[in-house]
Design a protein around this motif. Structure first.
Motif, PDB file in Angstrom:
ATOM      1  N   LYS A   3      11.813   1.442  -4.568  1.00  0.00           N
ATOM      2  CA  LYS A   3      11.785  -0.088  -4.468  1.00  0.00           C
ATOM      3  C   LYS A   3      12.210  -0.277  -2.835  1.00  0.00           C
ATOM      4  O   LYS A   3      11.513  -1.420  -2.555  1.00  0.00           O
ATOM      5  N   LEU A   4      12.713   0.597  -2.107  1.00  0.00           N
ATOM      6  CA  LEU A   4      12.999   0.114  -0.817  1.00  0.00           C
ATOM      7  C   LEU A   4      11.576   0.351  -0.210  1.00  0.00           C
ATOM      8  O   LEU A   4      11.171  -0.505   0.898  1.00  0.00           O
ATOM      9  N   LEU A   5      10.723   1.323  -0.401  1.00  0.00           N
ATOM     10  CA  LEU A   5       9.390   1.633   0.209  1.00  0.00           C
ATOM     11  C   LEU A   5       8.345   0.604  -0.023  1.00  0.00           C
ATOM     12  O   LEU A   5       7.428   0.221   0.411  1.00  0.00           O
ATOM     13  N   ALA A   6       8.645  -0.111  -1.366  1.00  0.00           N
ATOM     14  CA  ALA A   6       7.681  -1.033  -1.933  1.00  0.00           C
ATOM     15  C   ALA A   6       7.893  -2.455  -1.344  1.00  0.00           C
ATOM     16  O   ALA A   6       6.989  -3.136  -1.569  1.00  0.00           O
ATOM     17  N   LYS A   7       9.289  -2.647  -0.609  1.00  0.00           N
ATOM     18  CA  LYS A   7       9.474  -3.995  -0.251  1.00  0.00           C
ATOM     19  C   LYS A   7       8.316  -4.650   0.769  1.00  0.00           C
ATOM     20  O   LYS A   7       7.739  -5.773   0.523  1.00  0.00           O
ATOM     21  N   PRO A   8       7.789  -3.981   1.490  1.00  0.00           N
ATOM     22  CA  PRO A   8       6.915  -4.522   2.709  1.00  0.00           C
ATOM     23  C   PRO A   8       5.517  -4.732   1.666  1.00  0.00           C
ATOM     24  O   PRO A   8       4.822  -5.543   2.353  1.00  0.00           O
ATOM     25  N   ALA A   9       5.252  -4.268   0.855  1.00  0.00           N
ATOM     26  CA  ALA A   9       4.079  -4.454   0.085  1.00  0.00           C
ATOM     27  C   ALA A   9       3.765  -5.911  -0.469  1.00  0.00           C
ATOM     28  O   ALA A   9       2.603  -6.334  -0.578  1.00  0.00           O
ATOM     29  N   HIS A  10       4.958  -6.433  -0.656  1.00  0.00           N
ATOM     30  CA  HIS A  10       4.829  -8.013  -1.080  1.00  0.00           C
ATOM     31  C   HIS A  10       5.006  -8.917  -0.070  1.00  0.00           C
ATOM     32  O   HIS A  10       4.959 -10.230  -0.619  1.00  0.00           O
ATOM     33  N   SER A  11       5.109  -8.610   1.031  1.00  0.00           N
ATOM     34  CA  SER A  11       5.379  -9.402   2.127  1.00  0.00           C
ATOM     35  C   SER A  11       4.008  -9.887   2.639  1.00  0.00           C
ATOM     36  O   SER A  11       3.878 -10.959   3.338  1.00  0.00           O
ATOM     37  N   LEU A  12       2.939  -9.259   2.436  1.00  0.00           N
ATOM     38  CA  LEU A  12       1.719  -9.658   2.734  1.00  0.00           C
ATOM     39  C   LEU A  12       0.762  -9.687   1.345  1.00  0.00           C
ATOM     40  O   LEU A  12       0.899  -8.725   0.768  1.00  0.00           O
ATOM     41  N   SER A  13      -0.379 -10.273   1.669  1.00  0.00           N
ATOM     42  CA  SER A  13      -1.179 -10.297   0.453  1.00  0.00           C
ATOM     43  C   SER A  13      -2.126  -8.955   0.492  1.00  0.00           C
ATOM     44  O   SER A  13      -2.242  -8.171   1.671  1.00  0.00           O
ATOM     45  N   ALA A  14      -2.726  -8.721  -0.724  1.00  0.00           N
ATOM     46  CA  ALA A  14      -3.649  -7.323  -0.629  1.00  0.00           C
ATOM     47  C   ALA A  14      -4.688  -7.496   0.262  1.00  0.00           C
ATOM     48  O   ALA A  14      -4.887  -6.409   0.761  1.00  0.00           O
ATOM     49  N   GLU A  15      -5.352  -8.607   0.319  1.00  0.00           N
ATOM     50  CA  GLU A  15      -6.555  -8.713   1.344  1.00  0.00           C
ATOM     51  C   GLU A  15      -6.152  -8.411   2.772  1.00  0.00           C
ATOM     52  O   GLU A  15      -6.709  -7.924   3.406  1.00  0.00           O
ATOM     53  N   THR A  16      -4.523  -8.923   3.071  1.00  0.00           N
ATOM     54  CA  THR A  16      -4.370  -8.698   4.389  1.00  0.00           C
ATOM     55  C   THR A  16      -3.991  -7.332   4.591  1.00  0.00           C
ATOM     56  O   THR A  16      -4.488  -6.568   5.846  1.00  0.00           O
ATOM     57  N   TRP A  17      -3.305  -6.295   3.746  1.00  0.00           N
ATOM     58  CA  TRP A  17      -3.393  -5.053   3.763  1.00  0.00           C
ATOM     59  C   TRP A  17      -4.627  -4.305   3.852  1.00  0.00           C
ATOM     60  O   TRP A  17      -4.792  -3.453   4.749  1.00  0.00           O
ATOM     61  N   GLN A  18      -5.490  -4.808   3.095  1.00  0.00           N
ATOM     62  CA  GLN A  18      -7.019  -4.344   3.193  1.00  0.00           C
ATOM     63  C   GLN A  18      -7.431  -4.399   4.549  1.00  0.00           C
ATOM     64  O   GLN A  18      -8.051  -3.268   5.106  1.00  0.00           O
TER      65      GLN A  18
END
Length: 134
Positions: A3-18
């Protein structure tokens, strides 16, 4: 820990991470080519030294099309480049000095781009879990 490592995943959209992953990949390709052909303080290396960029071309199409499985596998790709940048920076900071300032700058840039590619791929794959892209 997950859960700690997953927190940044929701701060940006999937397209932004892509697009962060694609920017890291294209930057790493450009840095590897420029470092071997122009930035080297010992003169330009032969053109065949740019062969280290060939593995970086493999996931390019899949990342541009937003394929999750490509992002999962591409997150492992920057490890040798990250290791090379760590060794270059270490060679600059610890006596006897094996590199010069131009190599140090190229090593730092390669490390930053490797981390950008790795985190972009990991968090893109995590943020698209459960989605189906047809």
């Amino acid at each position: 820990m997950r859960k700690l490592l997953a927190k940044p995943a929701h701060s940006l959209s999937a397209e932004t991470w892509q697009w962060l992953a694609v920017a890291g990949l294209l930057g790493l390709i450009a840095n590897s080519m420029a470092w071997a052909l122009w930035w080297s303080p010992h003169g330009p290396y032969p053109a065949w030294m740019t062969i280290k960029t060939l593995p970086l071309l493999l996931p390019l199409r899949g990342l541009l099309h937003g394929r999750r499985r490509t992002a999962q596998w591409a997150s492992f790709l920057p490890f040798p480049y990250l290791l090379g940048s760590i060794l270059t920076v270490y060679g600059f900071l610890v006596p006897p000095y094996f590199t010069v300032t131009a190599d140090f700058a190229g090593g730092v840039l390669q490390g930053v781009l490797s981390l950008l590619l790795m985190t972009g791929c990991m968090y893109y794959a995590y943020s698209t879990a459960g989605m189906r892209k047809d």
